[in-house]
Motif scaffolding. Sequence first.
Motif, PDB file in Angstrom:
ATOM      1  N   UNK A   2      -3.422   0.362  -3.673  1.00  0.00           N
ATOM      2  CA  UNK A   2      -2.915  -0.970  -3.386  1.00  0.00           C
ATOM      3  C   UNK A   2      -2.443  -1.669  -4.654  1.00  0.00           C
ATOM      4  N   UNK A   3      -1.441  -2.527  -4.472  1.00  0.00           N
ATOM      5  CA  UNK A   3      -0.942  -3.369  -5.551  1.00  0.00           C
ATOM      6  C   UNK A   3      -0.292  -4.611  -4.946  1.00  0.00           C
ATOM      7  N   UNK A   4       0.428  -5.372  -5.775  1.00  0.00           N
ATOM      8  CA  UNK A   4       1.004  -6.633  -5.310  1.00  0.00           C
ATOM      9  C   UNK A   4       2.437  -6.780  -5.806  1.00  0.00           C
ATOM     10  N   UNK A   5       3.325  -7.287  -4.931  1.00  0.00           N
ATOM     11  CA  UNK A   5       4.710  -7.565  -5.312  1.00  0.00           C
ATOM     12  C   UNK A   5       4.983  -9.050  -5.214  1.00  0.00           C
ATOM     13  N   UNK A   6       6.024  -9.518  -5.951  1.00  0.00           N
ATOM     14  CA  UNK A   6       6.414 -10.918  -5.852  1.00  0.00           C
ATOM     15  C   UNK A   6       7.469 -11.086  -4.760  1.00  0.00           C
ATOM     16  N   UNK A   7       8.012 -12.296  -4.623  1.00  0.00           N
ATOM     17  CA  UNK A   7       8.938 -12.592  -3.529  1.00  0.00           C
ATOM     18  C   UNK A   7      10.292 -11.915  -3.701  1.00  0.00           C
ATOM     19  N   UNK A  63       4.254  -6.691  -9.417  1.00  0.00           N
ATOM     20  CA  UNK A  63       3.638  -7.544 -10.426  1.00  0.00           C
ATOM     21  C   UNK A  63       2.261  -7.039 -10.852  1.00  0.00           C
ATOM     22  N   UNK A  64       1.543  -6.451  -9.917  1.00  0.00           N
ATOM     23  CA  UNK A  64       0.215  -5.893 -10.231  1.00  0.00           C
ATOM     24  C   UNK A  64       0.237  -4.444  -9.771  1.00  0.00           C
ATOM     25  N   UNK A  65       0.004  -3.475 -10.678  1.00  0.00           N
ATOM     26  CA  UNK A  65       0.186  -2.048 -10.388  1.00  0.00           C
ATOM     27  C   UNK A  65      -0.635  -1.533  -9.209  1.00  0.00           C
ATOM     28  N   UNK A  66      -0.172  -0.419  -8.654  1.00  0.00           N
ATOM     29  CA  UNK A  66      -0.852   0.259  -7.546  1.00  0.00           C
ATOM     30  C   UNK A  66      -2.045   1.027  -8.114  1.00  0.00           C
ATOM     31  N   UNK A  67      -3.174   0.334  -8.242  1.00  0.00           N
ATOM     32  CA  UNK A  67      -4.313   0.958  -8.919  1.00  0.00           C
ATOM     33  C   UNK A  67      -5.656   0.683  -8.254  1.00  0.00           C
ATOM     34  N   UNK A  68      -5.627   0.088  -7.066  1.00  0.00           N
ATOM     35  CA  UNK A  68      -6.886  -0.280  -6.432  1.00  0.00           C
ATOM     36  C   UNK A  68      -7.139   0.566  -5.179  1.00  0.00           C
ATOM     37  N   UNK A  69      -8.398   0.936  -4.994  1.00  0.00           N
ATOM     38  CA  UNK A  69      -8.765   1.722  -3.814  1.00  0.00           C
ATOM     39  C   UNK A  69      -8.724   0.912  -2.541  1.00  0.00           C
ATOM     40  N   UNK A  81       0.835  -1.198   0.000  1.00  0.00           N
ATOM     41  CA  UNK A  81       0.000   0.000   0.000  1.00  0.00           C
ATOM     42  C   UNK A  81       0.871   1.249   0.000  1.00  0.00           C
ATOM     43  N   UNK A  82       0.417   2.268  -0.718  1.00  0.00           N
ATOM     44  CA  UNK A  82       1.090   3.557  -0.690  1.00  0.00           C
ATOM     45  C   UNK A  82       0.066   4.660  -0.453  1.00  0.00           C
ATOM     46  N   UNK A  83       0.507   5.697   0.230  1.00  0.00           N
ATOM     47  CA  UNK A  83      -0.384   6.809   0.542  1.00  0.00           C
ATOM     48  C   UNK A  83      -0.454   7.772  -0.632  1.00  0.00           C
ATOM     49  N   UNK A  84      -1.665   8.279  -0.905  1.00  0.00           N
ATOM     50  CA  UNK A  84      -1.867   9.260  -1.968  1.00  0.00           C
ATOM     51  C   UNK A  84      -2.499  10.514  -1.361  1.00  0.00           C
ATOM     52  N   UNK A  85      -2.732  11.519  -2.185  1.00  0.00           N
ATOM     53  CA  UNK A  85      -3.343  12.752  -1.696  1.00  0.00           C
ATOM     54  C   UNK A  85      -4.754  12.508  -1.178  1.00  0.00           C
TER      55      UNK A  85
END
Length: 532
Positions: free
Chosen positions: A295-300, A305-311, A286-290
């Motif tokens: 939210x997104x997903x990283x691998x090990x 792997x999945x962009x930070x694009x979800x609320x 998770x990253x903070x925005x204005x």
Amino acid sequence: MKKGICILLSSALLMGTVPVYGDMAEVEQVTHTYRAEVGTKNFYKDDVLQTLDTEIYLKDGYVMLPVRTFFTAVDENAQIIWDREKQLATVWMGEYRILLDVPKNKIQVEYGNVNVSGKLEVKDGRLFVPLRNWQEILTRCNYEMDEDSIVWDSEKGEAIVKVGEYVINREQELAKTEITGEGQKPVYLVEPTEEYDSIQNVGDGYFIVEKRDNVGELEIFDSTGKVLATFAPGTISRIGYLGEDRFYIYKGKEQPQYVVDANGNQLFSVPYDSLRGYNEGLALVREKTENGYRYGYIDTEGNLQIPMQYGSARSFSEGVAPVSMSESGMGQYGFIDTKGNVVIEPKYRSADPFREGLAHVQAISGEGFINHQGEEVVPPQYGFVSDFQNGTAFAVTKDRQIIVIDKNGEEVRKLLELPKETSYFYTPSWDLLEVEYPLGYQGIYRYYDKNGEISRETYELQSRLSEGLSDVLDKETGKYGYADETGNMVISPLFDEAERFSNGYAVVKQMIPNENGTRTVKVGVIKNPLMR
């Protein structure tokens, strides 16, 4: 004692609007009479002599009663834990926790302080509390008492206490699970030792420990007892397990700085403000925005792997994860696969990860379940429905009936119809239901599993089960052991603290009293004998 917190799912409390439970005929009040004879060991409940091995006495005009005798007379299942070093007693009476602090002369019930009359005192190794304080203590624990409930007869040197109790009027008593047997000696991975200040069983056969002598020194060891990594004092502030043999490291800030392997080797830094555990090779970040968060997903290896694009988003399960397409993270929930492809249309108010082939969703019409094809196999029509466990789930209908359903949405059985004044609680890890009747200061409770109502004793045992074993307190020794779901003691009661089992192991503590009144705390790890 309590290893979990109930989740409030529905509440329609009408406190003070109905007399003693109005039309609820199955709830009734009974009054018990307690009699204490000062200068003797005579303490009676309804004229039945109770076990007492020390005399009742007067101090500063107050009748002094031993804590253990009074609590267990009122509630035979009361559990008392005495910290000799701190002179602090923790008492559990059903759902209620009472703290009795002798040095501070303080009494606390739940999170509210009691106005203490007189002074708490330790005499002959036993804790005594002035009788006058029992009125407020018991009232806060849902017993009925008032200022006239305690009467002192100075001529007879006798105190009379009237205590009203709410009970369920049943046609027949519920079966009570009793603890039997002595259990066997524990098998240790780590025998209780002074070397560690704490041990955390973090799963997958890994343990994180803090050394006692070197404050701030942390270690990782595995289920063979081998130390894999050591972090010197002052180098890190916290370490936690992510799964997939990965650990996150904090260095004093509010967010994790980097990820290491089990040997302590740094793998990648963490440029996110939050990092959750790995599931199916992907971790939620998770990253903070204005305007909030993304939210997104990283691998090990730390690759996005999945962009930070979800609320909002949840972890992966059964190949998919629930995500919110709404900028605010409220509503528009659907599901994506591990490539980030939308596989179930985002149209729900909320959604949970898949479990047993079904996912819990909430729509405007209510709660229900969908399958991996997005079909509403249990239409969203319930006020509440629990996760499926072993093929069944609890469900609460719009007209407040609690039923059990199967994966086709068919009713398996009806458990009860909720009166308007009740609240219900469900804890997923226990798969048990608790119903509260709001009476007096708080309420009385009824407990249910999927087959129907169960006794409080059975509920207490089942709610603490982990990998087939439940930590139980032996009232004779004041020590914890482990019993199976039938109440048979499997591991002998030898511990002052006993945690839940995870991946075949449980952390335990022993408190060894010293001559100077202090105690030595020893921490160890035992193996689950039911898992081979």
